[in-house]
Design an enzyme around this catalytic site. Structure first.
Site, PDB file in Angstrom:
ATOM      1  N   HIS A 173       0.858  -1.185   0.000  1.00 15.85           N
ATOM      2  CA  HIS A 173       0.000   0.000   0.000  1.00 15.85           C
ATOM      3  C   HIS A 173       0.896   1.237   0.000  1.00 15.85           C
ATOM      4  O   HIS A 173       1.156   1.825   1.047  1.00 15.85           O
ATOM      5  CB  HIS A 173      -0.907  -0.012   1.230  1.00 15.85           C
ATOM      6  CG  HIS A 173      -1.968   1.051   1.225  1.00 15.85           C
ATOM      7  ND1 HIS A 173      -3.210   0.856   1.767  1.00 15.85           N
ATOM      8  CD2 HIS A 173      -1.970   2.319   0.760  1.00 15.85           C
ATOM      9  CE1 HIS A 173      -3.928   1.959   1.635  1.00 15.85           C
ATOM     10  NE2 HIS A 173      -3.182   2.867   1.025  1.00 15.85           N
ATOM     11  N   GLU A 227      -2.671  -1.640  -3.103  1.00 20.75           N
ATOM     12  CA  GLU A 227      -3.738  -0.831  -2.530  1.00 20.75           C
ATOM     13  C   GLU A 227      -3.357   0.645  -2.584  1.00 20.75           C
ATOM     14  O   GLU A 227      -2.175   0.987  -2.529  1.00 20.75           O
ATOM     15  CB  GLU A 227      -3.968  -1.197  -1.061  1.00 20.75           C
ATOM     16  CG  GLU A 227      -4.333  -2.638  -0.805  1.00 20.75           C
ATOM     17  CD  GLU A 227      -4.510  -2.922   0.673  1.00 20.75           C
ATOM     18  OE1 GLU A 227      -5.112  -3.963   0.987  1.00 20.75           O
ATOM     19  OE2 GLU A 227      -4.031  -2.124   1.508  1.00 20.75           O
ATOM     20  N   HIS A 247      -8.037  -5.474   7.644  1.00 19.51           N
ATOM     21  CA  HIS A 247      -7.810  -4.431   8.635  1.00 19.51           C
ATOM     22  C   HIS A 247      -8.101  -4.975  10.037  1.00 19.51           C
ATOM     23  O   HIS A 247      -9.231  -5.266  10.374  1.00 19.51           O
ATOM     24  CB  HIS A 247      -8.644  -3.171   8.398  1.00 19.51           C
ATOM     25  CG  HIS A 247      -7.989  -1.952   8.999  1.00 19.51           C
ATOM     26  ND1 HIS A 247      -7.143  -1.118   8.288  1.00 19.51           N
ATOM     27  CD2 HIS A 247      -8.015  -1.457  10.252  1.00 19.51           C
ATOM     28  CE1 HIS A 247      -6.703  -0.148   9.071  1.00 19.51           C
ATOM     29  NE2 HIS A 247      -7.221  -0.348  10.286  1.00 19.51           N
TER      30      HIS A 247
END
Length: 237
Positions: free
Chosen positions: A43, A70, A190
């Site tokens: 990410h 991401e 998450h």
């Protein structure tokens, strides 16, 4: 079996804190795949405080499983993804100064913008996923914009589960059922951890992939990276 994609951002954070190339991000990416992980996630953020844009390029010959990038689809990010052509791009609406992702997309408000971005990625053969909260209206909106998958933002579930409230899974179950009915693939991520991943997986119908970074790397400090990857794989069966 639900696939495990290991987010290696924290390895980059540790490397960057000292300078040099220890730990070696590319070796870690190769190792987690050797240990059984079915994907690698990164990410990159605009300030490159952990994953650098060059890391995304350098990982291309290393990742032989699924490669998931991401990020917030600003122009620099879009250009990177189109250059690298990962297996999957996951769109996340994080602010430039966000410590970590903290909300899903409003897929109704941003419908036109997301449609344009997703159309471009899909025309380049890149599977698309949208980071969303477990809200039925947002799942329906995700279908309208043409994404291949959704990624359920699981912080709320993890928080409630940690308090002993297993009913915190309920909005995720409802969202997953709707996504299945709409023909959307389901990812999640998450704050998923060894403590809560088995319960989550067993209750989410059609869960294709989880992306886990912070907890997995933290658990590896005590248990070892190879052990932890295999512990997740066992819980995801």
């Amino acid at each position: 079996m639900t696939k495990l994609s290991v987010n290696i951002n924290k390895i980059a954070t540790l490397r960057n804190s000292r300078g040099g190339n220890v730990p070696d991000l590319l070796k870690v990416a190769a190792d987690v795949q050797k240990f059984g992980a079915q994907g690698v996630t990164i990410h990159p953020r605009p300030d490159e405080r952990h994953i650098r844009y060059q890391d995304a390029r350098d990982l291309v010959p290393v990742v032989h499983t699924e490669y998931n990038i991401e990020g917030n689809p600003v122009k620099k990010f879009i250009d990177l993804v189109l250059e690298v052509k990962p297996t999957q791009v996951t769109l996340v609406p994080d602010a430039d100064d966000a410590i970590t992702s903290n909300a899903g997309w409003d897929t109704v408000k941003h419908k036109s913008f997301l449609q344009d971005v997703i159309t471009e990625f899909k025309s380049n053969g890149i599977r698309t996923s949208i980071f969303v909260d477990p809200v039925l209206e947002m799942i329906e909106g995700a279908k309208e914009i043409g994404t291949d998958r959704i990624e359920l933002y699981t912080e709320a579930f993890a928080h409630e589960y940690g308090l002993g409230n297993t009913a915190g899974i309920d909005p995720y179950v409802a969202s997953a059922k709707l996504a299945n009915d709409l023909g959307l693939g389901i990812n999640a991520g998450h704050d998923l951890s060894l403590d809560n991943i088995k319960f989550f997986k067993e209750n989410i119908p059609g869960l294709l992939e989880v992306s886990i970074g912070h907890a997995l790397i933290a658990e590896s400090l005590y248990l070892g990276l190879e052990n932890v990857v295999n512990m997740y794989l066992q819980k995801l069966k």
